[in-house]
Design a protein around this motif. Structure first.
Motif, PDB file in Angstrom:
ATOM      1  N   ASP A 386       2.296  11.180   6.023  1.00 18.31           N
ATOM      2  CA  ASP A 386       1.093  10.461   5.606  1.00 18.31           C
ATOM      3  C   ASP A 386       1.329   8.965   5.558  1.00 18.31           C
ATOM      4  N   MET A 387       2.572   8.608   5.304  1.00 18.30           N
ATOM      5  CA  MET A 387       2.962   7.203   5.346  1.00 18.30           C
ATOM      6  C   MET A 387       4.481   7.143   5.302  1.00 18.30           C
ATOM      7  N   PRO A 388       5.084   6.022   5.697  1.00 15.06           N
ATOM      8  CA  PRO A 388       6.537   5.893   5.569  1.00 15.06           C
ATOM      9  C   PRO A 388       6.945   5.998   4.106  1.00 15.06           C
ATOM     10  N   THR A 389       7.741   6.997   3.776  1.00 13.02           N
ATOM     11  CA  THR A 389       8.132   7.200   2.390  1.00 13.02           C
ATOM     12  C   THR A 389       9.193   6.204   1.970  1.00 13.02           C
ATOM     13  N   GLU A 396      10.848   1.997  -8.807  1.00 10.89           N
ATOM     14  CA  GLU A 396      10.581   1.176  -9.989  1.00 10.89           C
ATOM     15  C   GLU A 396       9.824  -0.085  -9.625  1.00 10.89           C
ATOM     16  N   SER A 397      10.213  -0.727  -8.517  1.00 12.78           N
ATOM     17  CA  SER A 397       9.500  -1.940  -8.098  1.00 12.78           C
ATOM     18  C   SER A 397       8.091  -1.613  -7.644  1.00 12.78           C
ATOM     19  N   ILE A 398       7.881  -0.426  -7.087  1.00 16.47           N
ATOM     20  CA  ILE A 398       6.538  -0.027  -6.682  1.00 16.47           C
ATOM     21  C   ILE A 398       5.647   0.135  -7.905  1.00 16.47           C
ATOM     22  N   ASP A 399       6.162   0.784  -8.945  1.00 14.83           N
ATOM     23  CA  ASP A 399       5.373   0.941 -10.177  1.00 14.83           C
ATOM     24  C   ASP A 399       4.987  -0.422 -10.747  1.00 14.83           C
ATOM     25  N   ALA A 400       5.959  -1.323 -10.795  1.00 15.92           N
ATOM     26  CA  ALA A 400       5.666  -2.660 -11.324  1.00 15.92           C
ATOM     27  C   ALA A 400       4.668  -3.380 -10.432  1.00 15.92           C
ATOM     28  N   GLY A 401       4.827  -3.246  -9.122  1.00 14.82           N
ATOM     29  CA  GLY A 401       3.906  -3.892  -8.205  1.00 14.82           C
ATOM     30  C   GLY A 401       2.496  -3.361  -8.330  1.00 14.82           C
ATOM     31  N   CYS A 402       2.358  -2.038  -8.513  1.00 14.26           N
ATOM     32  CA  CYS A 402       1.028  -1.443  -8.667  1.00 14.26           C
ATOM     33  C   CYS A 402       0.366  -1.898  -9.967  1.00 14.26           C
ATOM     34  N   GLU A 403       1.154  -2.001 -11.022  1.00 15.43           N
ATOM     35  CA  GLU A 403       0.587  -2.499 -12.278  1.00 15.43           C
ATOM     36  C   GLU A 403       0.133  -3.942 -12.135  1.00 15.43           C
ATOM     37  N   ASN A 404       0.912  -4.733 -11.396  1.00 10.30           N
ATOM     38  CA  ASN A 404       0.525  -6.118 -11.151  1.00 10.30           C
ATOM     39  C   ASN A 404      -0.775  -6.190 -10.347  1.00 10.30           C
ATOM     40  N   LEU A 405      -0.896  -5.331  -9.317  1.00  9.65           N
ATOM     41  CA  LEU A 405      -2.139  -5.288  -8.537  1.00  9.65           C
ATOM     42  C   LEU A 405      -3.313  -4.862  -9.419  1.00  9.65           C
ATOM     43  N   GLY A 406      -3.051  -3.902 -10.319  1.00 11.65           N
ATOM     44  CA  GLY A 406      -4.106  -3.443 -11.214  1.00 11.65           C
ATOM     45  C   GLY A 406      -4.650  -4.563 -12.085  1.00 11.65           C
ATOM     46  N   ARG A 407      -3.760  -5.412 -12.589  1.00 11.97           N
ATOM     47  CA  ARG A 407      -4.214  -6.534 -13.419  1.00 11.97           C
ATOM     48  C   ARG A 407      -4.969  -7.576 -12.597  1.00 11.97           C
ATOM     49  N   ARG A 408      -4.450  -7.852 -11.406  1.00  9.31           N
ATOM     50  CA  ARG A 408      -5.073  -8.890 -10.566  1.00  9.31           C
ATOM     51  C   ARG A 408      -6.437  -8.479 -10.043  1.00  9.31           C
ATOM     52  N   HIS A 456      -7.138  -1.065   4.137  1.00  8.72           N
ATOM     53  CA  HIS A 456      -7.634   0.101   4.853  1.00  8.72           C
ATOM     54  C   HIS A 456      -6.599   1.222   4.954  1.00  8.72           C
ATOM     55  N   SER A 457      -5.401   1.023   4.439  1.00 15.06           N
ATOM     56  CA  SER A 457      -4.374   2.052   4.535  1.00 15.06           C
ATOM     57  C   SER A 457      -3.366   1.883   3.407  1.00 15.06           C
ATOM     58  N   LYS A 458      -2.563   2.914   3.205  1.00 14.56           N
ATOM     59  CA  LYS A 458      -1.516   2.853   2.192  1.00 14.56           C
ATOM     60  C   LYS A 458      -0.439   1.843   2.562  1.00 14.56           C
ATOM     61  N   GLN A 459      -0.192   1.714   3.867  1.00  5.06           N
ATOM     62  CA  GLN A 459       0.812   0.756   4.311  1.00  5.06           C
ATOM     63  C   GLN A 459       0.429  -0.660   3.902  1.00  5.06           C
ATOM     64  N   GLU A 460      -0.861  -0.984   3.965  1.00  5.84           N
ATOM     65  CA  GLU A 460      -1.304  -2.331   3.562  1.00  5.84           C
ATOM     66  C   GLU A 460      -1.097  -2.550   2.070  1.00  5.84           C
ATOM     67  N   ILE A 461      -1.239  -1.476   1.272  1.00  3.54           N
ATOM     68  CA  ILE A 461      -0.959  -1.598  -0.167  1.00  3.54           C
ATOM     69  C   ILE A 461       0.518  -1.915  -0.385  1.00  3.54           C
ATOM     70  N   LEU A 462       1.399  -1.196   0.339  1.00  3.54           N
ATOM     71  CA  LEU A 462       2.830  -1.483   0.245  1.00  3.54           C
ATOM     72  C   LEU A 462       3.140  -2.908   0.682  1.00  3.54           C
ATOM     73  N   ASP A 463       2.449  -3.365   1.730  1.00  2.00           N
ATOM     74  CA  ASP A 463       2.650  -4.743   2.195  1.00  2.00           C
ATOM     75  C   ASP A 463       2.261  -5.744   1.124  1.00  2.00           C
ATOM     76  N   MET A 464       1.182  -5.456   0.392  1.00  5.23           N
ATOM     77  CA  MET A 464       0.768  -6.346  -0.701  1.00  5.23           C
ATOM     78  C   MET A 464       1.833  -6.386  -1.799  1.00  5.23           C
ATOM     79  N   ILE A 465       2.375  -5.209  -2.137  1.00  2.46           N
ATOM     80  CA  ILE A 465       3.412  -5.149  -3.171  1.00  2.46           C
ATOM     81  C   ILE A 465       4.656  -5.901  -2.719  1.00  2.46           C
ATOM     82  N   THR A 466       5.050  -5.676  -1.446  1.00  2.02           N
ATOM     83  CA  THR A 466       6.220  -6.369  -0.901  1.00  2.02           C
ATOM     84  C   THR A 466       6.010  -7.873  -0.878  1.00  2.02           C
ATOM     85  N   GLY A 467       4.788  -8.295  -0.543  1.00  4.56           N
ATOM     86  CA  GLY A 467       4.485  -9.724  -0.519  1.00  4.56           C
ATOM     87  C   GLY A 467       4.579 -10.356  -1.895  1.00  4.56           C
TER      88      GLY A 467
END
Length: 476
Positions: A386-389, A396-408, A456-467
Motif C-alpha cells: 500500500d506504501m513503502p513501509t 517514533e519520529s513519525i508519531d511526532a511528525g503526525c502530531e506536529n501536522l495535527g497541530r499545524r 493525494h497519497s500517503k507518500q506525500e504525508i511522509l514527505d511532509m513529515i520528512t520535510g
C-alpha cells in the motif's frame, strides 16, 4: 553499467542491491511447462497430452506437499535431484520428434508432470520468506525473462528446443539452493494475518481460479487451430506484450510507488479472457487467432498473480508454504485438465462454439462478481504494498511528525490517530480493526485528512513529515 546499478539500487533496494540471478530460478519450471505443452502432441490420443501433464502437476504437488508436511526437512533435499532428473529425461520423448506410441507418451507425460510439480513446489519456502515487495520483483522479473526464453524456444528447431528444455530443470534446483543460502534482505517485518486453515484458505478465490482454469481448458478444443497467422508473428507479439506487462508492473510498484489490488487485477485478467472468448466465434480466422493470443496473455498474467497471492499468504501464515502452494496450484491445474478433456467433446456438438463461448463468458462474469472486497482474506492481500513501509527506527519520529501536522493543520484527535497508522503503512482494514470503527469511517477520515493537508497519497504525508524533520534539524 554504473548508472544502471545505481538506478536498480534506488528503485529495487531490497532485491537488486545484492541481486543474484538465482532469484529468477522459478522461470525454469515455468518455461519447461509452457514450452513442453506447446510442442508435445499426440494426434491419436483420446485424452489430450496437455491434460495429462497438468493433472500430474497438480496431483504431484499435492502428494509432495503432504509428504513434505509429515516428514523432516531432509525430504526436500532427497526429492530435489530425483525429480529434476525425471523431468529432464521425460523432455526428450515429449519434445523431440521420436514418433513414440500413445501409451509411452502418456507415461512420459505423467513422469514429466510429476517432476515439474516438484520443481514448482520446491520454490515455496523461498517465496514464503520474501515480503511482498521482494516477491513482486522476483515474480514479474521471472515473467519478463521467462517470456523472452519461451519466445526463443518456441521458434527454435525441435532438437535445439529439446536440448534447452532438457538442461533447464537443473537450473531450477541449482538456483533454488543458491537462493536459500543467500536470501535477500526483507524490508518489512513478518506479521501473521492468516493463523489458521480457515483464514489462510481463500476458498472464494480458489473457486474462481477453478472456474477460470476449466474455461482455459475448454478453449483449445472448441476454438481449434485457425492457422491464419504465421507462428513467429503470434509468438513475438504474445511474449512481447507479456514482457511489456511485466515491466509495466515493476515500474508501477517500484518507480511510481503504486499499490497492487488483487481484486482489480483478478477482474482485469478475467475481463481480458472473456473479451477474447466473446469475439472468438464472431471474427474471421485471422482475428480469431489474435483473440487466442489475448487469452494466452491473460493466462500468463493469472499465473503470476497466483504466485504473488501464494507468496503473500504464505509470508503472513503459520501454515506450511508447501500446503498453501500445493492447494492453490491443484485448484487451478485439475479443473484445467478436466476442461481440456471436455473441450473436444463439446466441440463435436452442433453450434458448440457459440454455446460454449456464451457459457464461458457467463462463468467468467460469475467469477468476477464472486469476489467480495469485504472479505477479510481478500482485503489483506498485498496490503504491504500500500506504501513503502518505514523502518522500525522511524516510528517514533513519525508519531511526532503526525502530531506536529495535527497541530499545524487543525486535525482532530481521531484524524491524528489515523494519519499515524496510515504513515506506518497500515491498511484501512487494519486501522478499522485497531480503532474499532468501520472501513467506510476510515475512508471518510482519510478523505478529510488529505483535504486538510492538501495531499493525494500517503507518500506525500511522509514527505511532509520528512520535510519538517529536515527543517528542524537545520534550525538546530
Amino acid at each position: 553499467m554504473d548508472t544502471a546499478c545505481t538506478w536498480m539500487e534506488k528503485y529495487f533496494p531490497s532485491v537488486f542491491t545484492h541481486f543474484r540471478i538465482a532469484y529468477l530460478g522459478l522461470l525454469a519450471p515455468q518455461v519447461w511447462v509452457y514450452c513442453v505443452l506447446q510442442r508435445a502432441d499426440i494426434g491419436e490420443s483420446v485424452i489430450p497430452l496437455s491434460s495429462t501433464i497438468y493433472a500430474s502437476i497438480g496431483l504431484g504437488m499435492i502428494f509432495f506437499s503432504l509428504f513434505r508436511h509429515v516428514t523432516s526437512d531432509r525430504s526436500e533435499h532427497l526429492l530435489s535431484w530425483p525429480a529434476t532428473v525425471m523431468t529432464s529425461i521425460a523432455t526428450i520423448p515429449l519434445v523431440a520428434p521420436l514418433s513414440l506410441g500413445t501409451p509411452m507418451m502418456e507415461m512420459w507425460a505423467i513422469i514429466g508432470g510429476i517432476g515439474a510439480g516438484w520443481m514448482l513446489l520446491s520454490w515455496a519456502p523461498f517465496y514464503a520468506y520474501l515480503d511482498i515487495r521482494n516477491a513482486v520483483a522476483c515474480i514479474f522479473g521471472v515473467m519478463a525473462f521467462g517470456c523472452a526464453i519461451e519466445a526463443a524456444v518456441d521458434l527454435a528447431p525441435d532438437w535445439i528446443a529439446a536440448m534447452i528444455l532438457t538442461i533447464i530443470p537443473f537450473y531450477s534446483v541449482v538456483a533454488r539452493d543458491s537462493s536459500d543460502k543467500h536470501r535477500p534482505t526483507i524490508t518489512q517485518s513478518k506479521r501473521i494475518y492468516f493463523g489458521s486453515l480457515k483464514t489462510t484458505s481463500p476458498w472464494l478465490i480458489l473457486l474462481g481460479v477453478g472456474v477460470y482454469g476449466c474455461i482455459l481448458g475448454i478453449i483449445p478444443g472448441v476454438a481449434g487451430s485457425p492457422d491464419a497467422v504465421s507462428r513467429w508473428e503470434t509468438v513475438l507479439v504474445q511474449h512481447g506484450l507479456e514482457i511489456v506487462a511485466a515491466c509495466a508492473t515493476l515500474w508501477w510498484v517500484f518507480c511510481f510507488h503504486g499499490a497492487l489490488h488483487f481484486s482489480n487485477m483478478w477482474r482485469a485478467i478475467l475481463v481480458l479472457t472473456a473479451t477474447g472468448l466473446f469475439f472468438l466465434p464472431l471474427l474471421s480466422p485471422f482475428w480469431a487467432e489474435w483473440s487466442l493470443v489475448l487469452i494466452a496473455i491473460a493466462h500468463t498474467l493469472m499465473l503470476m498473480l497466483l504466485w504473488a497471492l501464494v507468496a503473500d499468504v504464505a509470508h503472513h501464515s503459520d501454515l506450511s508454504p508447501f500446503l498453501i502452494l500445493g492447494g492453490t496450484w491443484c485448484a487451478f491445474t485439475l479443473p484445467l485438465a478436466v476442461g481440456q478433456i471436455a473441450g473436444p467433446i463439446l466441440a463435436c456438438a452442433q453450434t458448440s462454439q457459440y454455446l460454449v463461448t456464451t457459457l464461458t463468458y457467463a462463468l467468467t462474469l460469475t467469477a468476477v462478481f464472486a469476489l467480495n472486497d469485504r472479505n477479510l482474506m481478500q482485503s489483506r492481500i498485498f496490503t504491504d504494498l500500500d506504501m513503502p513501509t518505514p523502518t522500525m527506527s522511524m516510528y517514533e519520529s513519525i508519531d511526532a511528525g503526525c502530531e506536529n501536522l495535527g497541530r499545524r493543520y487543525k486535525l482532530t484527535d481521531r484524524e491524528v490517530e489515523i494519519v499515524k497508522l496510515l504513515s506506518k503503512g497500515r491498511s484501512k482494514s487494519y486501522i478499522a480493526e485497531t480503532l474499532f470503527i468501520s472501513e467506510n469511517t476510515v475512508r471518510t477520515h482519510a478523505r478529510h485528512i488529505y483535504r486538510k493537508l492538501n495531499v493525494h497519497s500517503k507518500q506525500e504525508i511522509l514527505d511532509m513529515i520528512t520535510g519538517d524533520e529536515k527543517q528542524n534539524s537545520a534550525k538546530e
